[in-house]
Design an enzyme around this catalytic site. Structure first.
Site, short mmCIF file in Angstrom:
data_model
loop_
_atom_site.label_atom_id
_atom_site.label_comp_id
_atom_site.label_asym_id
_atom_site.label_seq_id
_atom_site.Cartn_x
_atom_site.Cartn_y
_atom_site.Cartn_z
N LYS A 1 0.68 -1.19 -0.11
CA LYS A 1 -0.35 0.18 -0.17
C LYS A 1 0.74 1.38 -0.33
CE LYS A 1 -3.87 -2.81 1.93
NZ LYS A 1 -4.67 -2.39 3.46
N GLN B 1 -4.04 -1.60 9.86
CA GLN B 1 -4.45 -3.11 8.61
C GLN B 1 -4.47 -3.79 9.78
OE1 GLN B 1 -3.04 -3.50 5.80
NE2 GLN B 1 -3.86 -5.51 5.50
N ASP C 1 -10.35 3.23 5.07
CA ASP C 1 -11.19 1.66 4.70
C ASP C 1 -12.82 1.51 4.90
OD1 ASP C 1 -9.01 -0.70 4.01
OD2 ASP C 1 -8.25 0.12 6.33
#
Ligand code: GUN
Length: 288
Positions: free
Chosen positions: A53, A97, A120
């Protein structure tokens, strides 16, 4: 024989467009989009994802900050860090994450991320908006990245989603549930199957669009696929030392499906492209 959906190529096109947009934002508004990626602990797969990412950000002109924290980071400390990022003007997107180590309460941590930086789409406000949206244009600004990528891949086939039978195998908060909501917002008839579902084969065989996100290699075999169906394989399963396989028995399934995504090179690259897109959109909306 199915057409293979090239997620890598579709993701690259999106990334090229974002790169142009980032350059324009910098030139015209002096804004550089910024993403903070928080990684708690040493999960090897998570490390790989966070590095991918960050690299993708660099290639697009997005500022990225990797924040590795020890596995035993106390929840209070993690939340304080998140609060700092919420205030940080350089940061337009924050991602934590997942999975988090067991001692941390994932739900409690995710709800501390500002919903306006929640690239997200995991904050309860954004998930709630996803649930409330009847139609596509009512969706929240931030939709979870893997589900958004799945929809783009389905649409790349040119097949209309409205009115189709869509079956989602898997009910996770990260993929299964949100992708079902997105398909519903596109006016598909949606069935969610999972590990306790009876007659999985019969249910899958009804699917014009089959999205598989169960985390079990070869769960979906060729006899479970309706001839001509669009098959989106979200699975990422490591077998042996190096090989990655999806949840669908690709070699056999491609003889039956109309369109199918490979693993790797299908959904994975799209998740990253959607994360970059959410980060750029967040920066576009920023006032500074
Ligand atoms: N773990 C697995 N998928 C994801 C994702 O899309 N975002 C984050 N933050 N963690 C994940």
């Amino acid at each position: 024989m199915a057409t293979i959906i090239d997620g890598k190529q579709i993701a690259q096109q999106i990334r090229d467009g974002l790169k142009t947009e980032v350059a324009r934002l910098q030139k015209e508004r002096k804004i550089t989009p910024g993403l903070a990626a928080v990684l708690v602990g040493e999960n090897p797969a998570s490390k790989v994802y966070v590095n991918m990412k960050a690299k993708a950000c660099d290639e697009t002109g997005i500022y990225s900050q990797k924040i590795p924290l020890p596995a035993d980071t106390p929840q209070k400390k993690l939340i304080e860090l998140v609060h700092g990022l919420n205030q940080d003007q350089k940061i337009h997107g924050i991602l934590i994450q997942l999975p988090l180590p067991d001692h941390l309460d994932q739900h409690a941590v995710l709800q501390e991320v500002s919903p306006h930086k929640d690239v997200d789409g995991f904050h309860p406000m954004n998930l709630g908006k996803l649930l409330s949206a009847k139609f596509w244009d009512e969706l929240p600004a931030f939709v979870p990245c893997t589900p958004a990528g799945c929809i783009q891949l389905i649409e790349s086939t040119g097949i209309e989603i409205e009115g189709k039978n869509a079956v989602v195998v898997g009910r996770s908060v990260i993929v299964g549930k949100p992708v079902a909501m997105l398909l519903l917002a596109k006016q598909a008839t949606v069935t969610i199957a999972h590990s306790r579902t009876k007659n999985l084969k019969e249910i899958c065989r009804q699917a014009d669009i089959l999205v598989v996100a169960a985390g079990r290699p070869k769960l979906v075999t060729a006899d479970m696929i309706k001839p001509g169906a669009v098959v989106i394989d979200v699975g990422v399963n490591r077998v042996g030392e190096k090989q990655l396989v999806g949840d669908v028995d690709f070699e056999a399934a491609k003889e039956v499906a109309g369109f199918i995504t490979p693993v790797p090179g299908g959904v994975g690259p799209m998740t990253i492209a959607m994360l970059l897109r959410n980060t750029v959109e967040s920066a576009q909306c920023s006032v500074s």
